[in-house]
Design a protein around this motif. Structure first.
Motif, PDB file in Angstrom:
ATOM      1  N   VAL A 197      50.224 -52.286 -40.363  1.00 28.72           N
ATOM      2  CA  VAL A 197      51.018 -53.467 -39.675  1.00 28.72           C
ATOM      3  C   VAL A 197      50.620 -53.468 -38.309  1.00 28.72           C
ATOM      4  CG1 VAL A 197      53.113 -54.550 -39.064  1.00 28.72           C
ATOM      5  CG2 VAL A 197      53.116 -53.235 -41.275  1.00 28.72           C
ATOM      6  N   THR A 198      49.798 -54.429 -37.868  1.00 31.49           N
ATOM      7  CA  THR A 198      49.036 -54.454 -36.648  1.00 31.49           C
ATOM      8  C   THR A 198      48.922 -55.744 -35.962  1.00 31.49           C
ATOM      9  OG1 THR A 198      47.004 -53.939 -35.842  1.00 31.49           O
ATOM     10  CG2 THR A 198      46.938 -54.639 -37.911  1.00 31.49           C
ATOM     11  N   ALA A 199      48.889 -55.953 -34.781  1.00 35.95           N
ATOM     12  CA  ALA A 199      48.555 -57.205 -34.154  1.00 35.95           C
ATOM     13  C   ALA A 199      47.072 -57.524 -33.976  1.00 35.95           C
ATOM     14  CB  ALA A 199      49.157 -57.042 -32.645  1.00 35.95           C
ATOM     15  N   PHE A 200      46.171 -56.782 -34.537  1.00 34.38           N
ATOM     16  CA  PHE A 200      44.820 -56.879 -34.138  1.00 34.38           C
ATOM     17  C   PHE A 200      44.147 -56.857 -35.779  1.00 34.38           C
ATOM     18  CE2 PHE A 200      46.488 -54.215 -30.826  1.00 34.38           C
ATOM     19  CZ  PHE A 200      46.193 -54.884 -29.791  1.00 34.38           C
ATOM     20  N   ASP A 201      43.313 -58.086 -35.904  1.00 34.96           N
ATOM     21  CA  ASP A 201      42.701 -58.388 -37.169  1.00 34.96           C
ATOM     22  C   ASP A 201      41.199 -57.471 -37.274  1.00 34.96           C
ATOM     23  OD1 ASP A 201      40.666 -59.776 -35.922  1.00 34.96           O
ATOM     24  OD2 ASP A 201      41.296 -61.672 -36.997  1.00 34.96           O
ATOM     25  N   ASN A 202      40.657 -56.865 -36.284  1.00 33.52           N
ATOM     26  CA  ASN A 202      39.509 -56.087 -36.382  1.00 33.52           C
ATOM     27  C   ASN A 202      39.529 -54.700 -36.825  1.00 33.52           C
ATOM     28  OD1 ASN A 202      40.780 -55.769 -33.940  1.00 33.52           O
ATOM     29  ND2 ASN A 202      38.863 -54.810 -32.966  1.00 33.52           N
ATOM     30  N   PHE A 203      40.805 -54.350 -37.402  1.00 28.34           N
ATOM     31  CA  PHE A 203      40.674 -52.935 -38.103  1.00 28.34           C
ATOM     32  C   PHE A 203      40.500 -52.959 -39.522  1.00 28.34           C
ATOM     33  CE2 PHE A 203      43.031 -52.101 -34.026  1.00 28.34           C
ATOM     34  CZ  PHE A 203      42.225 -51.171 -33.411  1.00 28.34           C
ATOM     35  N   ALA A 204      40.360 -54.072 -40.174  1.00 29.62           N
ATOM     36  CA  ALA A 204      40.523 -54.389 -41.705  1.00 29.62           C
ATOM     37  C   ALA A 204      39.520 -53.401 -42.352  1.00 29.62           C
ATOM     38  CB  ALA A 204      40.272 -55.841 -41.794  1.00 29.62           C
ATOM     39  N   VAL A 205      38.428 -53.380 -41.873  1.00 34.06           N
ATOM     40  CA  VAL A 205      37.350 -52.492 -42.554  1.00 34.06           C
ATOM     41  C   VAL A 205      37.615 -50.835 -42.573  1.00 34.06           C
ATOM     42  CG1 VAL A 205      34.897 -51.826 -42.671  1.00 34.06           C
ATOM     43  CG2 VAL A 205      35.505 -54.116 -42.304  1.00 34.06           C
ATOM     44  N   ALA A 206      38.113 -50.517 -41.112  1.00 30.63           N
ATOM     45  CA  ALA A 206      38.470 -49.046 -40.986  1.00 30.63           C
ATOM     46  C   ALA A 206      39.639 -48.916 -41.741  1.00 30.63           C
ATOM     47  CB  ALA A 206      38.989 -48.950 -39.590  1.00 30.63           C
ATOM     48  N   ALA A 207      40.646 -49.736 -41.921  1.00 31.35           N
ATOM     49  CA  ALA A 207      41.678 -49.734 -42.971  1.00 31.35           C
ATOM     50  C   ALA A 207      41.316 -49.641 -44.430  1.00 31.35           C
ATOM     51  CB  ALA A 207      42.671 -50.737 -42.980  1.00 31.35           C
ATOM     52  N   PHE A 208      40.473 -50.321 -44.855  1.00 36.07           N
ATOM     53  CA  PHE A 208      39.849 -50.242 -46.155  1.00 36.07           C
ATOM     54  C   PHE A 208      39.152 -48.850 -46.223  1.00 36.07           C
ATOM     55  CE2 PHE A 208      36.536 -50.997 -49.542  1.00 36.07           C
ATOM     56  CZ  PHE A 208      37.435 -51.437 -50.412  1.00 36.07           C
ATOM     57  N   ASP A 209      38.488 -48.377 -45.560  1.00 34.88           N
ATOM     58  CA  ASP A 209      38.007 -47.066 -45.523  1.00 34.88           C
ATOM     59  C   ASP A 209      38.953 -45.861 -45.662  1.00 34.88           C
ATOM     60  OD1 ASP A 209      35.352 -48.144 -45.222  1.00 34.88           O
ATOM     61  OD2 ASP A 209      35.267 -47.703 -43.078  1.00 34.88           O
ATOM     62  N   VAL A 210      39.991 -45.991 -45.292  1.00 32.40           N
ATOM     63  CA  VAL A 210      40.714 -44.930 -45.363  1.00 32.40           C
ATOM     64  C   VAL A 210      41.957 -45.256 -46.572  1.00 32.40           C
ATOM     65  CG1 VAL A 210      40.967 -43.853 -43.192  1.00 32.40           C
ATOM     66  CG2 VAL A 210      42.449 -45.881 -43.543  1.00 32.40           C
ATOM     67  N   ALA A 211      41.611 -46.292 -47.396  1.00 28.64           N
ATOM     68  CA  ALA A 211      42.295 -46.701 -48.705  1.00 28.64           C
ATOM     69  C   ALA A 211      43.888 -46.999 -48.433  1.00 28.64           C
ATOM     70  CB  ALA A 211      42.139 -45.321 -49.602  1.00 28.64           C
ATOM     71  N   ALA A 212      43.961 -47.981 -47.349  1.00 28.32           N
ATOM     72  CA  ALA A 212      45.157 -48.494 -47.593  1.00 28.32           C
ATOM     73  C   ALA A 212      45.522 -49.578 -48.522  1.00 28.32           C
ATOM     74  CB  ALA A 212      45.327 -49.289 -45.904  1.00 28.32           C
ATOM     75  N   ILE A 213      46.668 -49.820 -48.858  1.00 27.55           N
ATOM     76  CA  ILE A 213      47.178 -50.651 -49.919  1.00 27.55           C
ATOM     77  C   ILE A 213      46.866 -52.148 -49.337  1.00 27.55           C
ATOM     78  CG2 ILE A 213      48.969 -51.634 -51.472  1.00 27.55           C
ATOM     79  CD1 ILE A 213      48.063 -48.718 -52.319  1.00 27.55           C
ATOM     80  N   ASP A 214      47.261 -52.387 -48.346  1.00 25.88           N
ATOM     81  CA  ASP A 214      47.475 -53.728 -47.443  1.00 25.88           C
ATOM     82  C   ASP A 214      47.213 -53.723 -45.952  1.00 25.88           C
ATOM     83  OD1 ASP A 214      47.282 -56.492 -47.598  1.00 25.88           O
ATOM     84  OD2 ASP A 214      48.968 -56.771 -48.997  1.00 25.88           O
ATOM     85  N   TYR A 215      47.128 -54.864 -45.522  1.00 27.52           N
ATOM     86  CA  TYR A 215      46.929 -54.923 -44.059  1.00 27.52           C
ATOM     87  C   TYR A 215      47.778 -56.119 -43.481  1.00 27.52           C
ATOM     88  CZ  TYR A 215      43.816 -55.256 -39.756  1.00 27.52           C
ATOM     89  OH  TYR A 215      43.292 -54.978 -38.615  1.00 27.52           O
ATOM     90  N   LEU A 216      48.737 -55.887 -42.979  1.00 20.11           N
ATOM     91  CA  LEU A 216      49.543 -56.971 -42.678  1.00 20.11           C
ATOM     92  C   LEU A 216      49.437 -57.328 -40.997  1.00 20.11           C
ATOM     93  CD1 LEU A 216      52.955 -56.269 -44.289  1.00 20.11           C
ATOM     94  CD2 LEU A 216      50.935 -57.475 -45.105  1.00 20.11           C
ATOM     95  N   MET A 217      49.418 -58.548 -40.696  1.00 22.57           N
ATOM     96  CA  MET A 217      49.334 -59.160 -39.244  1.00 22.57           C
ATOM     97  C   MET A 217      50.748 -59.242 -38.726  1.00 22.57           C
ATOM     98  SD  MET A 217      45.918 -58.744 -38.292  1.00 22.57           S
ATOM     99  CE  MET A 217      46.171 -59.964 -36.932  1.00 22.57           C
ATOM    100  N   LYS A 218      51.011 -58.912 -37.482  1.00 24.67           N
ATOM    101  CA  LYS A 218      52.051 -59.329 -36.930  1.00 24.67           C
ATOM    102  C   LYS A 218      52.075 -60.572 -36.109  1.00 24.67           C
ATOM    103  CE  LYS A 218      52.966 -54.458 -35.227  1.00 24.67           C
ATOM    104  NZ  LYS A 218      53.179 -53.336 -33.883  1.00 24.67           N
ATOM    105  N   PRO A 219      53.035 -61.157 -36.003  1.00 28.30           N
ATOM    106  CA  PRO A 219      54.411 -61.001 -36.631  1.00 28.30           C
ATOM    107  C   PRO A 219      54.507 -60.979 -38.219  1.00 28.30           C
ATOM    108  CG  PRO A 219      54.429 -62.990 -35.615  1.00 28.30           C
ATOM    109  CD  PRO A 219      53.168 -62.570 -35.222  1.00 28.30           C
ATOM    110  N   VAL A 220      54.851 -59.948 -38.733  1.00 28.60           N
ATOM    111  CA  VAL A 220      54.918 -60.057 -40.314  1.00 28.60           C
ATOM    112  C   VAL A 220      55.537 -61.118 -40.681  1.00 28.60           C
ATOM    113  CG1 VAL A 220      55.711 -58.724 -42.385  1.00 28.60           C
ATOM    114  CG2 VAL A 220      54.734 -57.748 -40.270  1.00 28.60           C
ATOM    115  N   GLN A 221      55.374 -61.838 -41.673  1.00 27.45           N
ATOM    116  CA  GLN A 221      55.763 -62.975 -42.595  1.00 27.45           C
ATOM    117  C   GLN A 221      56.474 -62.344 -43.786  1.00 27.45           C
ATOM    118  OE1 GLN A 221      55.814 -66.067 -40.870  1.00 27.45           O
ATOM    119  NE2 GLN A 221      54.906 -64.948 -39.433  1.00 27.45           N
ATOM    120  N   PRO A 222      57.700 -62.822 -44.106  1.00 32.09           N
ATOM    121  CA  PRO A 222      58.536 -62.316 -45.055  1.00 32.09           C
ATOM    122  C   PRO A 222      57.692 -62.393 -46.371  1.00 32.09           C
ATOM    123  CG  PRO A 222      59.975 -63.357 -43.941  1.00 32.09           C
ATOM    124  CD  PRO A 222      58.628 -63.782 -43.149  1.00 32.09           C
ATOM    125  N   GLU A 223      57.004 -63.636 -46.601  1.00 27.19           N
ATOM    126  CA  GLU A 223      56.361 -63.617 -48.039  1.00 27.19           C
ATOM    127  C   GLU A 223      54.930 -62.771 -48.111  1.00 27.19           C
ATOM    128  OE1 GLU A 223      54.695 -66.909 -45.052  1.00 27.19           O
ATOM    129  OE2 GLU A 223      56.721 -65.812 -45.752  1.00 27.19           O
TER     130      GLU A 223
END
Length: 246
Positions: free
Chosen positions: A85-111
């Motif tokens: 859960v982050t305010a920055f979208d430029n970490f997506a590839v790094a998140a994928f590399d550590v096998a995260a399930i998902d990547y949410l942008m702040k402010p997080v939307q309920p859906e």
């Protein structure tokens, strides 16, 4: 099928962000916040003590950041599912590399949070955390500057991307927004099933292309749904023609 109850650890250095996530999670049955942490070291200690199913994890934190925390968790005996859960979208590839399930942008939307929880449940139901953990390989949304705030743009709403030096202009309907990104990076981030690069400085959403034609000089051009046209770069012609099965 009974809904999997999720025991969740929240990690963010901003207490208000933790509070907001707790409030959002209260909307969804089958979720239980078992602990909170405001830094990476505390997160690891609490995770080891409580063995949560899921860690909702901020990335940009002082000291040990979220990527390091996720890597440490994956190597631990606990090994919970991780959603960033982050305010920055430029970490997506790094998140994928550590096998995260998902990547949410702040402010997080309920859906969007609900979709992430569903992905986590699917992952847990598979029974193989190391093998089944998955995060969307492509960015699903962007938060872009707009006057004095930020605007959320779903990637699937972008009709066209055009390069302007070190910035990319995202065209959505009659409006557009600039983000600081190279076109090569954006091409990597966007789903190739939805988007196609047609020029060194242009990416189009595939379903905006209505026809292709070649002029007398041999140049190929794409006609678009909005009535516009886009010249196709020579090095992209073969790839674009595959739209027509050629």
């Amino acid at each position: 099928m009974a809904e999997t109850n999720l025991r969740i650890l929240l990690v963010d250095d901003e207490p208000l962000a933790v509070e907001r996530l707790e409030l959002l999670l209260g909307r969804f049955p089958g979720t239980e916040v078992v602990g909170t942490a405001n830094d990476g070291e505390a997160a690891l200690e609490i995770a080891e003590s409580l063995s949560p199913d899921l860690v909702l994890l901020d990335i940009a934190m002082p000291g040990m950041d979220g990527i390091d925390v996720a890597r440490a968790l994956s190597e631990s005996a606990v090994d919970p599912a991780v959603v960033f859960v982050t305010a920055f979208d430029n970490f997506a590839v790094a998140a994928f590399d550590v096998a995260a399930i998902d990547y949410l942008m702040k402010p997080v939307q309920p859906e969007r949070l609900e979709r992430a929880l569903d992905r986590v449940r699917d992952h847990l139901a598979g029974g193989d955390r190391a093998g089944r953990r998955r995060m969307p390989a492509h960015v699903e949304e962007f938060w872009v500057p707009d006057h004095s705030g930020l605007v959320r743009i779903a990637a699937s709403d972008i009709a066209r991307v055009t390069a302007e030096r070190d910035y990319m202009r995202l065209h959505v309907g009659a409006r557009s927004w600039l983000i600081h990104r190279t076109i090569a990076k954006l091409e990597e981030d966007l789903d190739p099933a939805l988007f196609l690069r047609v020029h060194r400085s242009v990416i189009l959403r595939r379903d905006t292309i209505t026809s292709l034609y070649r002029d007398e000089a041999g140049h190929w051009t794409a006609r678009l749904k909005d009535g516009g046209e886009q010249r196709i770069g020579r090095s992209y012609i073969d790839q674009v023609k595959k739209l027509a099965g050629r």
